[in-house]
Motif scaffolding. Structure first.
Motif: not given
Length: 102
Positions: A55, A58-59, A61
């Motif tokens: 995965q 998030y940072w 992205f």
């Protein structure tokens, strides 16, 4: 509309090529559930390998999203006059090609 007939012919050829090569024939198929109760289990003795799931953090992205936002702003700043003409619906043409010869 096009600047040359060669370009027009090439674009028509590419359009027809992609339209004719990407068509698919419809076939019938039946969807049935897996015969085993366990998902991913071997049915006829095949070798089953579980894939690694990775995965993106998030940072990362958010960093990519911010970079694309900044690049789009730079593009609008550099080509602001073209953007105005596109929004207003004008077309920039070559003046030399459309001048009258008396």
């Amino acid at each position: 509309m096009f600047t040359s007939t060669k370009l027009e012919k090439k674009l028509i050829f590419c359009l027809l090529f992609f339209l004719l090569t990407t068509t698919a024939q419809a076939t019938e198929y039946i969807v049935s559930p897996a015969p085993g109760d366990q998902a991913g289990a071997s049915i006829n003795g095949e070798k089953v390998v579980e894939l690694e799931v990775t995965q993106i953090p998030y940072w990362q992205f958010l960093l990519w999203l911010a970079a694309m936002h900044i690049l789009s702003i730079i593009d609008v700043i550099l080509y602001f006059t073209k953007l105005i003409f596109v929004v207003l619906g004008f077309k920039i043409v070559d003046k030399k090609k459309y001048t009258r010869k008396s």
